[in-house]
Design a protein around this motif. Structure first.
Motif, PDB file in Angstrom:
ATOM      1  N   MET A   6       0.830  -1.202   0.000  1.00  0.00           N
ATOM      2  CA  MET A   6       0.000   0.000   0.000  1.00  0.00           C
ATOM      3  C   MET A   6       0.865   1.252   0.000  1.00  0.00           C
ATOM      4  N   GLY A   7       1.907   1.266   0.848  1.00  0.00           N
ATOM      5  CA  GLY A   7       2.769   2.440   0.912  1.00  0.00           C
ATOM      6  C   GLY A   7       3.470   2.703  -0.405  1.00  0.00           C
ATOM      7  N   ALA A   8       4.035   1.646  -0.999  1.00  0.00           N
ATOM      8  CA  ALA A   8       4.733   1.807  -2.273  1.00  0.00           C
ATOM      9  C   ALA A   8       3.767   2.230  -3.381  1.00  0.00           C
ATOM     10  N   GLY A   9       2.603   1.597  -3.419  1.00  0.00           N
ATOM     11  CA  GLY A   9       1.625   1.931  -4.450  1.00  0.00           C
ATOM     12  C   GLY A   9       1.126   3.358  -4.327  1.00  0.00           C
ATOM     13  N   GLU A  10       0.880   3.799  -3.090  1.00  0.00           N
ATOM     14  CA  GLU A  10       0.398   5.164  -2.884  1.00  0.00           C
ATOM     15  C   GLU A  10       1.467   6.177  -3.268  1.00  0.00           C
ATOM     16  N   TYR A  11       2.727   5.881  -2.947  1.00  0.00           N
ATOM     17  CA  TYR A  11       3.804   6.805  -3.308  1.00  0.00           C
ATOM     18  C   TYR A  11       3.895   6.959  -4.829  1.00  0.00           C
ATOM     19  N   VAL A  12       3.897   5.827  -5.527  1.00  0.00           N
ATOM     20  CA  VAL A  12       3.992   5.872  -6.991  1.00  0.00           C
ATOM     21  C   VAL A  12       2.788   6.599  -7.575  1.00  0.00           C
ATOM     22  N   SER A  13       1.593   6.337  -7.042  1.00  0.00           N
ATOM     23  CA  SER A  13       0.375   6.958  -7.557  1.00  0.00           C
ATOM     24  C   SER A  13       0.405   8.475  -7.398  1.00  0.00           C
ATOM     25  N   VAL A  14       0.746   8.936  -6.196  1.00  0.00           N
ATOM     26  CA  VAL A  14       0.748  10.376  -5.929  1.00  0.00           C
ATOM     27  C   VAL A  14       1.856  11.073  -6.708  1.00  0.00           C
ATOM     28  N   ARG A  15       3.052  10.474  -6.721  1.00  0.00           N
ATOM     29  CA  ARG A  15       4.142  11.088  -7.467  1.00  0.00           C
ATOM     30  C   ARG A  15       3.799  11.187  -8.954  1.00  0.00           C
ATOM     31  N   SER A  16       3.200  10.153  -9.494  1.00  0.00           N
ATOM     32  CA  SER A  16       2.843  10.170 -10.912  1.00  0.00           C
ATOM     33  C   SER A  16       1.812  11.252 -11.193  1.00  0.00           C
ATOM     34  N   GLN A  17       0.835  11.401 -10.295  1.00  0.00           N
ATOM     35  CA  GLN A  17      -0.194  12.409 -10.506  1.00  0.00           C
ATOM     36  C   GLN A  17       0.384  13.820 -10.421  1.00  0.00           C
ATOM     37  N   ARG A  18       1.276  14.042  -9.469  1.00  0.00           N
ATOM     38  CA  ARG A  18       1.913  15.353  -9.354  1.00  0.00           C
ATOM     39  C   ARG A  18       2.787  15.649 -10.587  1.00  0.00           C
ATOM     40  N   GLU A  19       3.475  14.639 -11.086  1.00  0.00           N
ATOM     41  CA  GLU A  19       4.314  14.846 -12.270  1.00  0.00           C
ATOM     42  C   GLU A  19       3.469  15.168 -13.502  1.00  0.00           C
ATOM     43  N   LEU A  20       2.287  14.550 -13.602  1.00  0.00           N
ATOM     44  CA  LEU A  20       1.388  14.875 -14.708  1.00  0.00           C
ATOM     45  C   LEU A  20       0.927  16.319 -14.619  1.00  0.00           C
ATOM     46  N   LEU A  21       0.619  16.798 -13.399  1.00  0.00           N
ATOM     47  CA  LEU A  21       0.214  18.189 -13.234  1.00  0.00           C
ATOM     48  C   LEU A  21       1.351  19.145 -13.582  1.00  0.00           C
ATOM     49  N   GLU A  22       2.559  18.793 -13.145  1.00  0.00           N
ATOM     50  CA  GLU A  22       3.702  19.655 -13.435  1.00  0.00           C
ATOM     51  C   GLU A  22       3.985  19.698 -14.937  1.00  0.00           C
TER      52      GLU A  22
ATOM     53  N   ASP B 123      -3.877  24.718 -10.266  1.00  0.00           N
ATOM     54  CA  ASP B 123      -2.752  23.807 -10.118  1.00  0.00           C
ATOM     55  C   ASP B 123      -2.322  23.660  -8.664  1.00  0.00           C
ATOM     56  N   ALA B 124      -2.216  24.800  -7.967  1.00  0.00           N
ATOM     57  CA  ALA B 124      -1.793  24.735  -6.566  1.00  0.00           C
ATOM     58  C   ALA B 124      -2.808  23.971  -5.736  1.00  0.00           C
ATOM     59  N   ALA B 125      -4.089  24.204  -6.010  1.00  0.00           N
ATOM     60  CA  ALA B 125      -5.122  23.474  -5.268  1.00  0.00           C
ATOM     61  C   ALA B 125      -5.058  21.987  -5.563  1.00  0.00           C
ATOM     62  N   ASP B 126      -4.780  21.627  -6.831  1.00  0.00           N
ATOM     63  CA  ASP B 126      -4.649  20.217  -7.179  1.00  0.00           C
ATOM     64  C   ASP B 126      -3.528  19.562  -6.389  1.00  0.00           C
ATOM     65  N   HIS B 127      -2.361  20.241  -6.358  1.00  0.00           N
ATOM     66  CA  HIS B 127      -1.230  19.684  -5.631  1.00  0.00           C
ATOM     67  C   HIS B 127      -1.544  19.530  -4.154  1.00  0.00           C
ATOM     68  N   GLU B 128      -2.259  20.526  -3.595  1.00  0.00           N
ATOM     69  CA  GLU B 128      -2.596  20.471  -2.175  1.00  0.00           C
ATOM     70  C   GLU B 128      -3.546  19.318  -1.896  1.00  0.00           C
ATOM     71  N   ALA B 129      -4.530  19.116  -2.806  1.00  0.00           N
ATOM     72  CA  ALA B 129      -5.505  18.046  -2.600  1.00  0.00           C
ATOM     73  C   ALA B 129      -4.861  16.676  -2.724  1.00  0.00           C
ATOM     74  N   ILE B 130      -3.906  16.538  -3.655  1.00  0.00           N
ATOM     75  CA  ILE B 130      -3.258  15.240  -3.849  1.00  0.00           C
ATOM     76  C   ILE B 130      -2.330  14.904  -2.692  1.00  0.00           C
ATOM     77  N   GLY B 131      -1.636  15.916  -2.166  1.00  0.00           N
ATOM     78  CA  GLY B 131      -0.668  15.673  -1.109  1.00  0.00           C
ATOM     79  C   GLY B 131       0.678  15.294  -1.700  1.00  0.00           C
ATOM     80  N   THR B 132       1.642  15.018  -0.843  1.00  0.00           N
ATOM     81  CA  THR B 132       2.960  14.604  -1.308  1.00  0.00           C
ATOM     82  C   THR B 132       3.058  13.089  -1.298  1.00  0.00           C
ATOM     83  N   GLY B 133       3.949  12.570  -2.144  1.00  0.00           N
ATOM     84  CA  GLY B 133       4.109  11.118  -2.218  1.00  0.00           C
ATOM     85  C   GLY B 133       4.558  10.520  -0.909  1.00  0.00           C
ATOM     86  N   THR B 134       5.484  11.204  -0.210  1.00  0.00           N
ATOM     87  CA  THR B 134       6.006  10.666   1.046  1.00  0.00           C
ATOM     88  C   THR B 134       4.939  10.623   2.118  1.00  0.00           C
ATOM     89  N   SER B 135       4.193  11.723   2.274  1.00  0.00           N
ATOM     90  CA  SER B 135       3.159  11.743   3.322  1.00  0.00           C
ATOM     91  C   SER B 135       2.063  10.734   3.030  1.00  0.00           C
TER      92      SER B 135
END
Length: 379
Positions: free
Chosen positions: A192-208, A281-293
């Motif tokens: 779960m931890g690894a999957g969530e990290y990859v999911s969030v990081r990928s989503q943030r990278e798509l936004l960036e 964009d900023a709101a999207d990033h805030e809603a998604i959170g960081t990959g580590t957290s």
């Protein structure tokens, strides 16, 4: 002309009317206290909005005072729910309090009460929308980590309960069930931890990747005014052809009027190269959170959920007693997580709690039946 006061036209209110009005008065006082306490823990715009809500509740309070007249009597306590919310608001001021107040405002009885003015009923409806907006700000700040936490805990509860019940039904002894439960806890939490990290990081990278290139802004000053390819950028970002041409002309005109300093002026109305026509964009990033957290939350909450079905076996229980205790503990936890989701979403906590319970136990029952099937076939 204001709406008539019942006592001013000579109508004597019934005892039931007086009791109802006094109850409304108490509730208005308590709701105003909630908003004042929330306001005291906020700053800036949110503080002003909450203070405005408290003032509005004060106007409603005065309406019931006017109707009661000499019958106002000693102040009654507000409903237990509202008094608890006032206490929570004073100490915590969290999004949970706002979400609960949203439900309270939405359930206002004024629309169906002839003694409440139409203005008061409209106020309460608008108050619900104001509180919903404030609560949504908190939900946006919470949603990334909170989503991982709720999903992690729920997955840990359901998957490990189903695993333990299925293995128990197959006839395995306590030590094997315990070992399987611990293995399921560790494997699931890491996954779960690894999957969530990859999911969030990928989503943030798509936004960036959707943001304009940092060097593109500097190219605007050197654009061919006649060709004006800037309009194509705006069309690619979602504007219509007419809107894109108009805004491009606005930007070029601002550049032409700029002092010859060699710097690109800031267009105050909108950026020369806007974000895509999607939520901020900023709101999207805030809603998604960081990959580590998100990963840490998912890992910890999955583990905290998955350990609950294991507890009876850790304390020496086995067979049906262990299954019964594990199911009861998981049931309580599912009700809790469902209720929390209900509160934060502004929906019925009881309905969400029962939904979580039904889904979790449904999965466990299916796994138990499969365990019986495989246990019988291998006997």
């Amino acid at each position: 002309m204001s709406e008539p006061d019942l006592q001013s036209v000579g109508t004597t209110p019934s005892r039931a009317d007086v009791q109802r009005w006094r109850r409304y008065l108490a509730d208005e006082r308590a709701e105003a206290a909630v908003y004042r306490n929330l306001s005291a823990r906020r700053t800036g715009e949110e503080r002003e909005i909450l203070a405005g809500l408290a003032e509005a509740e004060g106007r409603h309070e005065q309406h019931w005072r006017d109707l009661l007249g000499d019958e106002v009597g000693r102040p009654l306590a507000g409903s237990l729910r509202t008094r608890v919310l006032a206490a929570l608001a004073k100490r915590f001021g969290s999004v949970f309090v706002l979400a609960l107040m949203q439900r309270a405002e939405d359930r206002s009885p004024y629309a169906d009460d002839a003694d409440a003015t139409a203005t008061m009923a409209a106020d309460e409806r608008i108050h619900g929308e104001v509180v919903r907006g404030l609560a949504n700000r908190g939900r946006m700040r919470l949603s990334g980590t909170f989503r991982a936490a709720v999903f992690g805990a729920n997955d840990g509860l359901v998957s490990n309960l189903a695993l333990i019940i299925g293995i128990s039904a197959s006839g395995a002894d306590r030590h094997f069930v315990l070992l399987s439960g611990i293995a399921g806890l560790l494997a699931g939490a890491l996954s779960m931890g690894a999957g969530e990290y990859v999911s969030v990081r990928s989503q943030r990278e798509l936004l960036e990747a959707s943001a304009p290139h940092p060097e593109a802004q500097h190219a605007v000053a050197d654009l061919d005014v006649d060709a004006n390819e800037l309009a194509l950028v705006y069309r690619a970002r979602g504007m219509s052809e007419v809107e894109a041409a108009a805004h491009a002309a606005e930007v070029i005109a601002a550049l032409s009027a700029a002092p010859p300093s060699g710097s690109v002026p800031v267009v105050r109305s909108r950026s020369a190269l806007p974000r895509p026509s999607v939520p901020d964009d900023a709101a999207d990033h805030e809603a998604i959170g960081t990959g580590t957290s998100a990963a840490l939350s998912s890992f910890c909450f999955f583990a905290s959920g998955a350990v609950i079905p294991v507890l009876p076996y850790l304390f020496g229980l086995e067979g049906w007693p262990a299954i019964g205790v594990a199911a009861a503990l998981v049931g309580l936890a599912l009700l809790g997580t469902g209720a929390v989701v209900g509160v934060l979403s502004g929906a019925s906590p009881l309905r969400r709690a029962l939904r979580q319970l039904g889904i979790g136990f449904g999965a466990a029952v299916v796994t138990y039946l499969l365990g019986l099937l495989f246990g019988t076939s291998t006997a």
